[in-house]
Design an enzyme around this catalytic site. Structure first.
Site, mmCIF file in Angstrom:
data_model
loop_
_atom_site.group_PDB
_atom_site.id
_atom_site.type_symbol
_atom_site.label_atom_id
_atom_site.label_comp_id
_atom_site.label_asym_id
_atom_site.label_seq_id
_atom_site.Cartn_x
_atom_site.Cartn_y
_atom_site.Cartn_z
ATOM 1 N N GLY A 10 17.382 73.045 -21.050
ATOM 2 C CA GLY A 10 17.420 71.586 -21.068
ATOM 3 C C GLY A 10 16.332 71.043 -21.973
ATOM 4 N N LEU A 11 16.720 70.216 -22.936
ATOM 5 C CA LEU A 11 15.782 69.679 -23.918
ATOM 6 C C LEU A 11 15.700 68.165 -23.814
ATOM 7 C CD1 LEU A 11 16.801 71.763 -27.078
ATOM 8 C CD2 LEU A 11 14.900 72.214 -25.496
ATOM 9 N N CYS A 97 17.169 62.953 -9.210
ATOM 10 C CA CYS A 97 17.684 63.188 -10.559
ATOM 11 C C CYS A 97 17.723 64.681 -10.867
ATOM 12 C CB CYS A 97 16.811 62.453 -11.575
ATOM 13 S SG CYS A 97 17.471 62.446 -13.256
ATOM 14 N N CYS A 196 11.485 57.588 -17.090
ATOM 15 C CA CYS A 196 12.288 57.223 -18.255
ATOM 16 C C CYS A 196 12.765 55.778 -18.166
ATOM 17 C CB CYS A 196 13.465 58.180 -18.405
ATOM 18 S SG CYS A 196 14.554 58.274 -16.966
#
EC number: 2.8.1.13
Length: 369
Positions: A10-11, A97, A196
């Site tokens: 995951g990036l 999340c 975020c």
């Protein structure tokens, strides 16, 4: 051809995930980059991060996939936050999340679309297999300051069995050094400091004000005296001191959010302490659910130090009562309580609302001060 298993990494476009994929590639793992497109509209994590991740994979010569996760992010995170704050609790979006938006869907995509059984991220944590208990245990990272195991407590065994954390045994400084050594474009990229959603909207208050109406109410002390007024209880959280907009001769903290009467209740630090709380939606990670009370240490927020606690499980251990050795400040409904034995994460869950305290009016005191 490598004997090591292929890994989907995951990036986010940041330095940690960049070093994770570069390190696995250097070790000989076949790697594939995967970026989740999380948010609708413009924002760092849905534009700049995607571009940086794509450039990284191009430099490393590895495939890069982008998965449109905006709908599930809206469903499980945005709506979860709005509902929580509207009901007077302070949700922890990161753990939800990780389970519902990131790790679970990533592993499903890796298996179903790419035929790859392992995923990895740039989180600072460790997974260790215990053959005696036949469980995958979650442990703190070597770098205690960067340790993110608190946010990963909700991951089930079926995910922990297939996840790698390449950064778990190194410090952040070592990660930066490796990024420079590998010549990664993210080596000097500043670290994200906020959620975020906050990065995209400026502040949690600005984000929530888009969805929740401002409704003026009273700010009262534990005696019922009106000290001021607020524009919405969703602007406040348990333990908050700054930004209350009231004047008082001593420091005051939010001790409760009274949704029924649209009131913010404040008191001194001693009033804000709690000796116990109920925790639900419990996930037992490194040990099976216990049948008897047990002792451990617990974190009630990410940056708070672990403190001694007695854990009293219900019949099926899906809910527990926490009894603290000393009163704890800032126990907040909606946040996670995560318990450890040393550096081994045992389990965790969500702190439940504990009712509005009874106000005790002072007969000789005016209503307003």
């Amino acid at each position: 051809m490598s004997d090591l298993p292929a890994v989907v990494v995951g990036l986010s476009g940041g330095v940690d995930s960049s070093v994770a994929i570069a390190s696995l590639k250097a070790q000989g793992h076949p790697v594939v980059g995967l970026t989740l497109w999380l948010m609708k509209g413009k924002g760092q994590c849905c534009s700049e991060g995607l571009v940086d991740a794509a450039r990284l994979c191009e430099q490393l010569g590895v495939p890069h996939h982008i998965v449109d996760s905006r709908e599930i992010f809206e469903k499980y995170i945005v709506n979860y936050l709005i509902s929580g704050y509207a009901n007077g609790v302070t949700p922890l979006p990161c753990s939800q999340c990780n389970r519902l938006v990131k790790f679970g869907p990533m592993l499903a995509y890796s298996r179903e679309q790419l035929g790859i059984d392992y995923i990895a991220t740039g989180h600072y944590a460790q997974v260790k297999y215990n053959p005696t208990s036949d469980r995958y245990e979650l442990w703190r990272a070597v770098d205690r300051h960067k340790d993110q195991s608190y946010f990963l407590y909700d991951l089930p065994q079926e995910i922990l069995a297939h996840v790698l954390f390449p950064l778990g045994q190194q410090t952040k400084a070592e990660t930066r050094a490796l990024a420079a050594q590998y010549g990664l474009p993210t080596a000097s990229k500043p670290e994200s400091q906020d959620l975020c959603l906050i990065e995209a909207h400026g502040s949690m208050r600005q984000f929530l004000d888009q969805y929740l109406p401002r409704q003026q109410g009273e700010i009262v002390d534990v005696y019922g005296r009106v000290l001021g007024y607020h524009q919405g209880i969703h602007h406040y959280t348990i333990g908050q001191r700054k930004g209350l907009g009231i004047a008082a001769p001593e420091p005051l903290y939010v001790v409760a959010l009274d949704r029924e009467h649209n009131r913010v209740i404040v008191g001194d630090r001693a009033t804000a302490g709690r000796r116990e709380c109920t925790v639900a939606r419990v996930n037992w990670v490194s040990i099976p659910p216990p049948k008897e009370p047990m002792t451990a240490t617990v974190q009630i927020r990410y940056r708070t130090p672990p403190v001694p606690v007695t854990i009293i499980p219900d019949a099926n251990a899906e809910q527990v009562q926490l009894e603290f050795a000393e009163p704890q400040f800032g126990v907040t409904p909606g946040q996670a309580a995560v318990w450890y034995a040393g550096d081994r994460l045992l389990g965790g869950g969500i702190i439940q609302p504990f009712g509005t305290p009874t106000l005790h009016p002072l007969e000789a005191t005016a209503t307003h001060v």
